[in-house]
Scaffold this motif. Structure first.
Motif, PDB file in Angstrom:
ATOM      1  N   SER A 175       2.657  -4.019 -19.402  1.00 22.64           N
ATOM      2  CA  SER A 175       3.952  -3.977 -18.341  1.00 22.64           C
ATOM      3  C   SER A 175       3.964  -4.703 -17.610  1.00 22.64           C
ATOM      4  O   SER A 175       3.357  -5.344 -17.022  1.00 22.64           O
TER       5      SER A 175
ATOM      6  N   LYS B 222      23.530   3.086 -14.438  1.00 24.90           N
ATOM      7  CA  LYS B 222      22.636   3.460 -15.858  1.00 24.90           C
ATOM      8  C   LYS B 222      23.030   5.425 -15.679  1.00 24.90           C
ATOM      9  O   LYS B 222      22.485   5.986 -16.454  1.00 24.90           O
TER      10      LYS B 222
ATOM     11  N   VAL C 248      19.661   1.905 -26.250  1.00 20.51           N
ATOM     12  CA  VAL C 248      18.049   2.272 -26.650  1.00 20.51           C
ATOM     13  C   VAL C 248      17.120   0.503 -26.065  1.00 20.51           C
ATOM     14  O   VAL C 248      16.977   0.279 -26.879  1.00 20.51           O
ATOM     15  N   SER C 249      16.318   1.178 -25.487  1.00 19.57           N
ATOM     16  CA  SER C 249      16.010  -0.202 -24.776  1.00 19.57           C
ATOM     17  C   SER C 249      13.452   0.036 -25.509  1.00 19.57           C
ATOM     18  O   SER C 249      14.085   1.607 -25.468  1.00 19.57           O
TER      19      SER C 249
ATOM     20  N   THR D 214      10.888   0.309 -24.086  1.00 21.39           N
ATOM     21  CA  THR D 214      10.046   1.203 -23.298  1.00 21.39           C
ATOM     22  C   THR D 214      10.798   2.684 -22.888  1.00 21.39           C
ATOM     23  O   THR D 214      10.107   3.294 -22.971  1.00 21.39           O
ATOM     24  N   THR D 215      12.055   2.682 -22.713  1.00 24.13           N
ATOM     25  CA  THR D 215      12.582   3.964 -22.656  1.00 24.13           C
ATOM     26  C   THR D 215      13.043   4.977 -23.413  1.00 24.13           C
ATOM     27  O   THR D 215      12.679   6.230 -23.671  1.00 24.13           O
ATOM     28  N   GLN D 216      13.483   4.142 -24.932  1.00 21.44           N
ATOM     29  CA  GLN D 216      13.284   5.184 -25.568  1.00 21.44           C
ATOM     30  C   GLN D 216      14.098   6.293 -26.100  1.00 21.44           C
ATOM     31  O   GLN D 216      13.607   6.918 -26.671  1.00 21.44           O
ATOM     32  N   LYS D 217      15.309   6.217 -25.658  1.00 25.14           N
ATOM     33  CA  LYS D 217      16.460   7.795 -25.646  1.00 25.14           C
ATOM     34  C   LYS D 217      17.314   6.585 -24.811  1.00 25.14           C
ATOM     35  O   LYS D 217      17.251   5.602 -23.836  1.00 25.14           O
TER      36      LYS D 217
ATOM     37  N   GLN E  93      20.565   5.787 -22.499  1.00 25.28           N
ATOM     38  CA  GLN E  93      20.611   5.639 -20.889  1.00 25.28           C
ATOM     39  C   GLN E  93      22.568   4.794 -21.287  1.00 25.28           C
ATOM     40  O   GLN E  93      22.339   4.056 -22.365  1.00 25.28           O
TER      41      GLN E  93
ATOM     42  N   SER F 209      19.220  -4.099 -25.100  1.00 25.60           N
ATOM     43  CA  SER F 209      19.726  -4.090 -23.527  1.00 25.60           C
ATOM     44  C   SER F 209      20.784  -4.896 -23.586  1.00 25.60           C
ATOM     45  O   SER F 209      22.418  -5.162 -22.897  1.00 25.60           O
TER      46      SER F 209
END
Ligand SMILES: O=P(O)(O)OC[C@H]1O[C@H](OP(=O)(O)OP(=O)(O)O)[C@H](O)[C@@H]1O
Ligand SMILES: Nc1ncnc2[nH]cnc12
Length: 181
Positions: free
Chosen positions: A30, A85, A100-101, A103-106, A108, A137
């Motif tokens: 991270s 965003k 959809v990145s 890390t975020t996986q939904k 944006q 991204s």
């Protein structure tokens, strides 16, 4: 249980990054630059040297913001653009894309206000992010910049994660591994 750490050395700065699970069989180190003045400044010095013939820098909310600010300062640019965003009430007829990145996986949103579009139109644009991983991204930002009439001449990040480092059309300082079990 002791946290697993990954030792990152970038632009003369060392950080111990926590290794976190983000999906079944998939862990990442991270990397959060928010609040870290030293790493943002040091990385910006290195990245600024690699960016030539660029008129304006564009990033996405949130972790790209401190980096694009410092880079713009070092490149003596008066402005930079942040794709936000969510759509805000003060935005006038925003341009919108989805992303959809890793890390975020939904989904944006990425939104450019009219003033941002004016800064981009007809300009040589560098897309800036803290990390490039799946590349989604950067790609979504690139589509948005093209919709705004900008010409993307560079894509730059502090780190390229996993296979992103294999792409020859991105500028980055160090590679970050992905951990699969
Ligand atoms: O190459 P990709 O797979 O798209 O991953 C890279 C993106 O993921 C992270 O953002 P995140 O979606 O976590 O949003 P945040 O900056 O708002 O935390 C990071 O800041 C990059 O923008
Ligand atoms: N390793 C990482 N840490 C934080 N955000 C990320 N986005 C993509 N890869 C990341």
């Amino acid at each position: 249980m002791q946290k697993e750490l990954y030792k990152l050395e970038v632009a003369g700065v060392t950080r111990e990054l926590p290794i976190i699970q983000i999906a079944e069989n998939l862990k990442i180190a991270s990397f959060v630059i928010l609040g870290d003045v030293e790493i943002v400044e040091a990385a910006s010095v290195q990245l600024a040297k690699k960016l030539a013939d660029v008129d304006i820098l564009v990033t996405a909310e949130a972790k790209g913001i401190p980096l694009v600010y410092e880079l713009a300062k070092q490149l003596h640019m008066k402005h930079y653009v942040v794709a936000q965003k969510s759509v805000k009430p003060y935005m006038d007829n925003p341009l919108i894309n989805e992303v959809v990145s890793i890390t975020t996986q939904k989904k944006q949103l990425l939104c450019l206000d009219t003033e941002d579009v004016a800064l981009i139109k007809g300009k040589r644009v560098a897309i800036i992010d803290d990390v490039i991983s799946t590349g989604e991204s950067i790609k979504a930002l690139e589509d948005l910049v093209e919709q705004a009439g900008g010409n993307v001449v560079a894509r730059a990040a502090i780190l390229a994660e996993g296979d992103a480092a294999l792409h020859d059309n991105i500028i980055f300082l160090e590679n970050l591994p992905i951990f699969r079990d």
